[in-house]
Design a protein around this motif. Structure first.
Motif, PDB file in Angstrom:
ATOM      1  N   GLY A   3       0.640  -1.323   0.291  1.00 33.13           N
ATOM      2  CA  GLY A   3       0.316  -0.616  -0.150  1.00 33.13           C
ATOM      3  C   GLY A   3       0.813   1.107   0.006  1.00 33.13           C
ATOM      4  N   LEU A   4       0.265   2.860  -0.103  1.00 38.35           N
ATOM      5  CA  LEU A   4       0.886   4.034  -0.242  1.00 38.35           C
ATOM      6  C   LEU A   4       1.626   3.650   0.802  1.00 38.35           C
ATOM      7  N   ARG A   5       1.174   3.744   2.328  1.00 36.08           N
ATOM      8  CA  ARG A   5       1.579   3.783   3.943  1.00 36.08           C
ATOM      9  C   ARG A   5       3.037   3.377   3.168  1.00 36.08           C
ATOM     10  N   ASP A   6       3.266   1.537   3.610  1.00 35.65           N
ATOM     11  CA  ASP A   6       4.083   1.103   3.340  1.00 35.65           C
ATOM     12  C   ASP A   6       5.039   1.461   1.945  1.00 35.65           C
ATOM     13  N   ARG A   7       4.640   2.152   0.879  1.00 35.73           N
ATOM     14  CA  ARG A   7       5.854   2.043   0.590  1.00 35.73           C
ATOM     15  C   ARG A   7       6.699   3.797   0.669  1.00 35.73           C
ATOM     16  N   THR A   8       5.532   4.345   1.776  1.00 35.11           N
ATOM     17  CA  THR A   8       5.995   5.734   1.605  1.00 35.11           C
ATOM     18  C   THR A   8       7.096   6.134   2.557  1.00 35.11           C
ATOM     19  N   ARG A   9       6.742   4.588   3.775  1.00 32.36           N
ATOM     20  CA  ARG A   9       7.361   4.475   5.003  1.00 32.36           C
ATOM     21  C   ARG A   9       8.675   3.836   4.323  1.00 32.36           C
ATOM     22  N   ARG A  10       8.889   2.618   3.313  1.00 27.15           N
ATOM     23  CA  ARG A  10       9.928   2.803   2.854  1.00 27.15           C
ATOM     24  C   ARG A  10      10.658   3.727   2.387  1.00 27.15           C
ATOM     25  N   ALA A  11      10.339   4.977   2.008  1.00 27.29           N
ATOM     26  CA  ALA A  11      10.651   6.124   1.001  1.00 27.29           C
ATOM     27  C   ALA A  11      11.873   6.397   2.204  1.00 27.29           C
ATOM     28  N   VAL A  12      11.021   7.506   3.459  1.00 23.55           N
ATOM     29  CA  VAL A  12      11.449   7.785   4.242  1.00 23.55           C
ATOM     30  C   VAL A  12      12.593   6.878   4.756  1.00 23.55           C
ATOM     31  N   ARG A  13      12.413   5.860   5.478  1.00 22.92           N
ATOM     32  CA  ARG A  13      13.533   4.961   5.628  1.00 22.92           C
ATOM     33  C   ARG A  13      14.865   5.267   5.278  1.00 22.92           C
ATOM     34  N   ALA A  14      14.360   5.303   3.937  1.00 28.87           N
ATOM     35  CA  ALA A  14      15.976   4.602   2.514  1.00 28.87           C
ATOM     36  C   ALA A  14      16.459   6.479   2.537  1.00 28.87           C
ATOM     37  N   GLU A  15      15.451   7.512   2.632  1.00 32.47           N
ATOM     38  CA  GLU A  15      15.997   8.327   2.250  1.00 32.47           C
ATOM     39  C   GLU A  15      16.731   8.729   4.133  1.00 32.47           C
ATOM     40  N   LEU A  16      16.462   8.777   4.822  1.00 27.42           N
ATOM     41  CA  LEU A  16      17.224   8.359   6.346  1.00 27.42           C
ATOM     42  C   LEU A  16      18.907   7.569   6.435  1.00 27.42           C
ATOM     43  N   ALA A  17      18.486   6.689   6.278  1.00 31.98           N
ATOM     44  CA  ALA A  17      20.018   5.727   5.653  1.00 31.98           C
ATOM     45  C   ALA A  17      20.905   6.612   4.466  1.00 31.98           C
ATOM     46  N   SER A  18      20.082   7.134   3.489  1.00 31.32           N
ATOM     47  CA  SER A  18      21.556   7.173   2.947  1.00 31.32           C
ATOM     48  C   SER A  18      21.315   9.101   4.020  1.00 31.32           C
ATOM     49  N   ARG A  19      20.932   9.836   3.751  1.00 30.44           N
ATOM     50  CA  ARG A  19      21.512  11.396   5.156  1.00 30.44           C
ATOM     51  C   ARG A  19      22.487  10.657   5.970  1.00 30.44           C
ATOM     52  N   ALA A  20      22.497   9.749   6.709  1.00 30.13           N
ATOM     53  CA  ALA A  20      22.973   9.013   7.818  1.00 30.13           C
ATOM     54  C   ALA A  20      24.260   8.835   7.039  1.00 30.13           C
ATOM     55  N   LEU A  21      24.377   8.115   6.087  1.00 27.66           N
ATOM     56  CA  LEU A  21      25.568   7.462   5.419  1.00 27.66           C
ATOM     57  C   LEU A  21      26.419   8.166   5.355  1.00 27.66           C
ATOM     58  N   GLU A  22      25.753   9.677   4.409  1.00 29.57           N
ATOM     59  CA  GLU A  22      26.243  10.623   4.355  1.00 29.57           C
ATOM     60  C   GLU A  22      27.549  11.773   5.091  1.00 29.57           C
ATOM     61  N   LEU A  23      26.061  11.097   6.384  1.00 29.64           N
ATOM     62  CA  LEU A  23      26.860  12.502   7.180  1.00 29.64           C
ATOM     63  C   LEU A  23      28.293  11.742   8.195  1.00 29.64           C
ATOM     64  N   PHE A  24      27.843  10.142   8.476  1.00 31.97           N
ATOM     65  CA  PHE A  24      28.942   9.063   9.138  1.00 31.97           C
ATOM     66  C   PHE A  24      29.765   9.623   8.540  1.00 31.97           C
ATOM     67  N   ALA A  25      30.240   9.383   6.947  1.00 27.14           N
ATOM     68  CA  ALA A  25      30.940   9.488   5.365  1.00 27.14           C
ATOM     69  C   ALA A  25      31.811  10.951   5.921  1.00 27.14           C
ATOM     70  N   GLU A  26      31.170  11.879   5.862  1.00 30.34           N
ATOM     71  CA  GLU A  26      31.856  13.084   6.508  1.00 30.34           C
ATOM     72  C   GLU A  26      32.447  13.665   7.530  1.00 30.34           C
ATOM     73  N   ARG A  27      31.664  13.611   8.731  1.00 28.78           N
ATOM     74  CA  ARG A  27      32.011  13.707  10.305  1.00 28.78           C
ATOM     75  C   ARG A  27      32.610  12.098  11.065  1.00 28.78           C
ATOM     76  N   GLY A  28      31.582  11.331  10.561  1.00 27.58           N
ATOM     77  CA  GLY A  28      32.395   9.735  11.939  1.00 27.58           C
ATOM     78  C   GLY A  28      31.440   9.563  12.143  1.00 27.58           C
ATOM     79  N   PHE A  29      31.330   8.607  12.341  1.00 30.13           N
ATOM     80  CA  PHE A  29      29.921   7.475  12.634  1.00 30.13           C
ATOM     81  C   PHE A  29      29.795   8.274  14.508  1.00 30.13           C
TER      82      PHE A  29
END
Length: 187
Positions: A3-29
């Motif tokens: 459903g739409l809710r599940d797709r939206t949740r997955r998209a937000v999780r992917a966005e958060l994961a992507s931002r986290a990885l960028e910050l971890f790579a830039e600043r350190g975990f």
């Protein structure tokens, strides 16, 4: 159908994961906070925790469902296929996804807290894999051994791949390592 809710949740999780990885790579975990990740994604810390329990989980989002997905793929394999061949065939298909994550692999290898969390997530995944193998008629002992050996094989592939700075053909390396271990599963 998802459903739409599940797709939206997955998209937000992917966005958060992507931002986290960028910050971890830039600043350190250790230097990156949940507030930093949430802010980079345009949300509050509280909203972040609706999607992930910890900042470590933001990095391992896909791994949460991997065990279940691998188990489903194991169940779909031909019933006459032995456990080692089955695991090899299924995990081979995952290499393309893993291969694309050299930055994540480097980060995990260099951060003790992430290595610990990865081991925990892999144990959860291994439980699903063992269950799928025993459902195929494999003994508990052989299923446990095959799942543990496959995990060790993938760890070895990851370390060798990092030593080669991601320039080695990871799929060929996976095939080679599984072939090296195969005689142990022939009876």
């Amino acid at each position: 159908m998802e459903g739409l809710r599940d797709r939206t949740r997955r998209a937000v999780r992917a966005e958060l994961a992507s931002r986290a990885l960028e910050l971890f790579a830039e600043r350190g975990f250790d230097e990156t906070t949940v507030d930093d990740i949430a802010g980079a994604a345009g949300m509050s810390k509280r909203s972040f925790f609706r999607y992930f329990s910890t900042k470590e989980d933001a990095l391992f989002g896909e791994l949460e469902t991997m065990g279940e997905q691998v188990a489903q793929e194991i169940s779909a394999r031909p019933p006459q296929e032995g456990p080692w061949e089955c695991l090899h065939a299924v995990l081979r298909t995952w290499e393309a996804r893993i291969n694309a994550q050299v930055d994540v692999t480097r980060l995990v290898e260099s951060t003790p807290a992430l290595r610990t969390r990865l081991l925990h997530k892999r144990d959860e995944a291994r439980t699903h894999i063992i269950r799928a193998l025993t459902d195929r008629g494999v003994s508990q002992l052989e299923a446990d051994l095959a799942a543990a050996a496959a995990g060790a094989a993938l760890d070895t592939v990851a370390r060798e791949w990092l030593r080669a700075d991601g320039s080695t053909d990871r799929l060929a390396l996976t095939d080679r390592v599984f072939a090296m271990l195969r005689p142990a599963f022939l009876s």
